[in-house]
Design a protein around this motif. Structure first.
Motif, short mmCIF file in Angstrom:
data_model
loop_
_atom_site.label_atom_id
_atom_site.label_comp_id
_atom_site.label_asym_id
_atom_site.label_seq_id
_atom_site.Cartn_x
_atom_site.Cartn_y
_atom_site.Cartn_z
N ASP A 87 -1.85 7.07 -1.65
CA ASP A 87 -1.08 6.17 -0.79
C ASP A 87 0.39 6.59 -0.69
O ASP A 87 1.16 5.95 0.02
N ASN A 116 -2.04 15.21 -2.39
CA ASN A 116 -1.95 14.32 -1.23
C ASN A 116 -1.16 15.03 -0.14
O ASN A 116 0.05 15.16 -0.22
N TYR A 170 9.33 1.24 -0.33
CA TYR A 170 8.19 0.72 0.43
C TYR A 170 8.73 -0.31 1.42
O TYR A 170 9.92 -0.67 1.39
N LYS A 202 0.79 -1.24 0.00
CA LYS A 202 0.00 0.00 0.00
C LYS A 202 0.82 1.28 0.00
O LYS A 202 0.77 2.06 -0.94
N TYR A 203 1.55 1.57 1.04
CA TYR A 203 2.18 2.88 1.19
C TYR A 203 3.60 2.87 0.59
O TYR A 203 4.34 1.90 0.73
N ARG A 248 3.45 8.44 0.68
CA ARG A 248 3.77 9.02 1.99
C ARG A 248 5.08 9.78 2.01
O ARG A 248 5.51 10.26 3.06
N ASP A 267 -2.48 4.33 -6.49
CA ASP A 267 -3.17 5.52 -5.97
C ASP A 267 -2.16 6.53 -5.43
O ASP A 267 -1.33 6.19 -4.57
#
Length: 345
Positions: A272, A299, A231, A207-208, A274, A269
């Motif tokens: 997601d 974001n 990641y 995900k992130y 960071r 996305d």
């Protein structure tokens, strides 16, 4: 028998039409897929005739009766994808005890095994060189030459201990004229696509992520925009080079669009993200209209961290010109305590 215009001697069906040469081994085999019809005076490919129902091609309905060009026509048909598909059709291979012309399928399976065995060795050499960033080609592409590069050189080395590869090399190396290409770039593209799919799969699974963009000129002085992602896997954080992105220009808007297009194309996305890390150029790190600011608008959790390597490099490059006198430094008495992790506070 067939008599052509302006020719006195008729042409006949010949026995040689019912044999073929297996190219990889140069061995002659019986062309058991052919049959001759006395009533029509033509040669038919019976697997093709029976396995291509509804096909209106000449080879399935009328057969071959052009004896003047039969050798070329039969060879073209033998190498066609439709002929091969007819031989390995599921309806033929469903039951080995009842399949039609099982010996034909066995010959096809033998040829498939031959090329797969060869491709296994080629792919391993391609993977070995690619993952180490080594060049493939040399100054020539001649097998046996000491200047033919790492790719052919490794294949020659393997052939010394691999009878199969040695036999293939002796039979097919350095044939023909003009430019020879022993490197199928399609293998590299396929391997690259597989690695890219794996990385994208990991990014989606965990995900992130954080992203880093930077451009650098290649040997032809064309800018390449590199994308790197970071990641966290269960084993720890990882950093992966993803790919070279298309680069329309150096403006913040163009760089942003290039990154967003890639993320959208691969269904990643931007929400997601960071973290983002770039150099200190205004188009990258600009507070109001730079790349990092534009991503931040999409974001708010994509925190920007300047690239430490670029910052350090800039400081080191600017330091010599910041003062005219360099103080004397005694390596014994003037210890660099400030750089030591154990220095007293």
């Amino acid at each position: 028998m067939r008599l052509y215009d302006n020719e006195k001697k008729p042409w006949h069906c010949q026995k040689s039409y019912f044999t073929y040469v297996h190219k990889p081994t140069n061995k002659q085999h019986a062309g058991n897929w052919l049959c001759y019809s006395e009533s029509k005076g033509s040669i038919f490919c019976f697997p093709y005739k029976f396995m291509t129902s509804g096909c209106s091609s000449k080879s399935s309905e009328q057969g071959f009766d052009d004896w003047k060009s039969a050798s070329n026509l039969l060879r073209q048909h033998e190498e066609s994808s439709s002929h091969r598909q007819a031989l390995i059709s599921p309806s033929m291979c469903k039951n080995k005890a009842k399949r039609v012309a099982s010996h034909l399928v066995k010959e096809m399976e033998t040829e498939q095994k031959y090329w797969r065995t060869l491709l296994e060795r080629i792919i391993e050499v391609v993977k070995f060189l690619a993952e180490r960033g080594l060049s493939f080609r040399g100054s020539d592409e001649t097998v046996g030459s000491p200047h033919n590069g790492n790719y052919l050189g490794l294949l020659e080395l393997l052939a010394k201990f691999d009878p199969f590869l040695a036999e293939h090399t002796n039979a097919h190396a350095n044939q023909g004229r003009g430019h020879k290409s022993y490197l199928c770039e399609e293998f590299i593209n396929l391997i690259g696509s597989s690695i890219l799919d794996h990385i994208i799969g990991e990014v989606k699974k965990y995900k992130y992520y954080s992203a880093s963009l930077d451009s650098t000129p290649d040997i032809s002085n064309v800018d390449q925009l590199t994308l790197t992602v970071r990641y966290v896997l269960p084993s720890g954080p990882v950093e992966r080079f993803v790919k070279f992105l298309g680069m329309e220009g150096h403006s913040a808007e163009q760089l942003t669009q290039g990154l967003l297009d890639f993320l959208k194309e691969n269904d990643i996305d931007i929400k997601d993200c960071r973290g983002q890390s770039y150099d200190n150029a205004s188009n990258m790190s600009g507070k109001y209209s730079g790349l990092q600011a534009r991503i931040k608008e999409l974001n708010e959790f994509a925190d920007y961290i300047p690239c430490f390597a670029h910052s350090t490099g800039g400081a080191v490059g600017s330091a010599p010109g910041s003062r005219t006198e360099v103080p004397k430094f005694d390596p014994v008495t003037d210890r660099p305590h400030i750089c030591s992790p154990s220095a007293p506070g």
